[in-house]
Enzyme design. Structure first.
Site, PDB file in Angstrom:
ATOM      1  N   ASP A  51       0.769  -1.186  -0.063  1.00  0.00           N
ATOM      2  CA  ASP A  51      -0.013   0.014  -0.154  1.00  0.00           C
ATOM      3  C   ASP A  51       0.966   1.374   0.188  1.00  0.00           C
ATOM      4  OD1 ASP A  51      -2.886   0.908   0.886  1.00  0.00           O
ATOM      5  OD2 ASP A  51      -1.489   2.153   1.806  1.00  0.00           O
ATOM      6  N   TYR A  56       2.489  10.163  -0.156  1.00  0.00           N
ATOM      7  CA  TYR A  56       3.625   9.680   0.587  1.00  0.00           C
ATOM      8  C   TYR A  56       5.083   9.869  -0.147  1.00  0.00           C
ATOM      9  CZ  TYR A  56      -0.193   6.569   2.655  1.00  0.00           C
ATOM     10  OH  TYR A  56      -1.243   6.079   3.274  1.00  0.00           O
ATOM     11  N   LYS A  81      -2.925   6.042  -4.060  1.00  0.00           N
ATOM     12  CA  LYS A  81      -4.013   7.021  -3.911  1.00  0.00           C
ATOM     13  C   LYS A  81      -4.075   8.334  -4.385  1.00  0.00           C
ATOM     14  CE  LYS A  81      -3.731   4.918   0.754  1.00  0.00           C
ATOM     15  NZ  LYS A  81      -2.323   4.313   0.772  1.00  0.00           N
ATOM     16  N   HIS A 114      -8.077   9.691  -1.494  1.00  0.00           N
ATOM     17  CA  HIS A 114      -6.918   9.784  -0.325  1.00  0.00           C
ATOM     18  C   HIS A 114      -8.040  10.283   0.866  1.00  0.00           C
ATOM     19  CE1 HIS A 114      -2.607   9.489   1.333  1.00  0.00           C
ATOM     20  NE2 HIS A 114      -3.493   9.124   2.292  1.00  0.00           N
TER      21      HIS A 114
END
Length: 286
Positions: A51, A56, A81, A114
């Site tokens: 994931d 990120y 996401k 997200h």
């Protein structure tokens, strides 16, 4: 948790797709060699579900770790996401391609919105989400996305999305651990056959100091992390533990040789607030 005996066991999503019951999280994992090696180590340890997210800032490194693992693409489940700035129909189409390029993949197994109400679309979040979802439905039909879902959505956000959606989200990934069971969201998810994925299943590390969990750890001769991850599975959640340490990555896979007694599950259920609560998606500042 009937018949769950290994990491590669699956839950069935509402579109018939099979998703591995535990995923390897990469939130807060630094880009570069740390992300590459931790993902490669996780896959070596048996994880088949990875994931990540554009936000990120480690998609390229995660993709390299996946490639370097040598495991065939069709044996892996990869999630990313949509970041808050990319909501809306056209933006989402481009963002899907960006994440695919970053990861070096031809398709994603799961793509999520997200956050439902990012700052960039605070005054038009419902309309923006409707456009985003239409683009995601099209990408799913085209084979770029095997499954589509949301993250951090509360019932009101899901209700709004379902006004125009032709596909019900397959997943809602939320902050879900002994500190916050988010009962209203989990109930809504169950009623709509949406899988509850648990990010920060270990409370970003804060649960390790909780006395009740230390006691249960000693009782079951398991680590606190193993107890809490197993608790997540007994609830039918899909936990996404994150670590960059090889020993912890391996440790977090050893979840299937014990069962928590119902009284102990109830004890863990009663730990609200010990490691913080979910962030209100309507007040986020990003």
């Amino acid at each position: 948790m009937a018949n769950l005996t290994k990491l590669t066991d699956t839950y069935e999503l509402n579109n018939g797709t099979q998703i591995p019951i535990v995923g390897f999280g990469t939130w807060q994992t630094p880009d570069g060699e740390v992300a590459e090696k931790s993902v490669e180590t996780a896959i070596e340890a048996g994880y088949r579900h990875i994931d990540t997210a554009f936000a990120y800032q480690n998609e390229k490194s995660v993709g390299k770790g996946i490639k370097d693992s040598g495991v065939a693409r069709d044996q892996l489940w990869v999630t990313s996401k949509l970041t808050g700035n990319d909501h809306g129909y056209e933006n989402t189409k481009k963002a899907i391609d960006t994440s695919l390029n970053n990861l070096g993949l031809d398709y994603l197994d799961l793509f999520l919105i997200h956050w439902p109400n990012p700052v960039a679309f605070r005054d038009s979040w419902e309309e923006a989400n409707a456009g985003t979802w239409r683009a995601m439905e099209e990408a799913q039909k085209a084979g770029k996305l095997r499954a589509i879902g949301v993250s951090n959505f509360r019932p009101k956000h899901l209700d709004a999305l379902l006004k125009t959606a032709t596909v019900t989200p397959q997943v809602n990934q939320i902050f879900l651990n002994p500190s916050d069971l988010q009962p209203e969201v989990v109930k809504y998810n169950k009623e709509h056959h949406i899988l509850s994925e648990a990010y920060s299943p270990l409370g970003t590390g804060k649960i390790f100091a909780v006395p009740e969990l230390k006691t249960l750890s000693e009782k079951y001769h398991k680590t606190v992390a193993q107890v809490v991850l197993h608790w997540s599975l007994q609830h039918g959640f899909l936990p996404l533990p994150k670590s960059v340490h090889k020993d912890r990555i391996i440790e977090n896979t050893k979840l299937f040789d014990f069962e928590l007694e119902s009284a102990d599950v109830k004890t863990i259920d009663g730990l609200r607030g010990v490691a913080g609560l979910a962030t209100d998606p309507d007040t986020i500042t990003w």
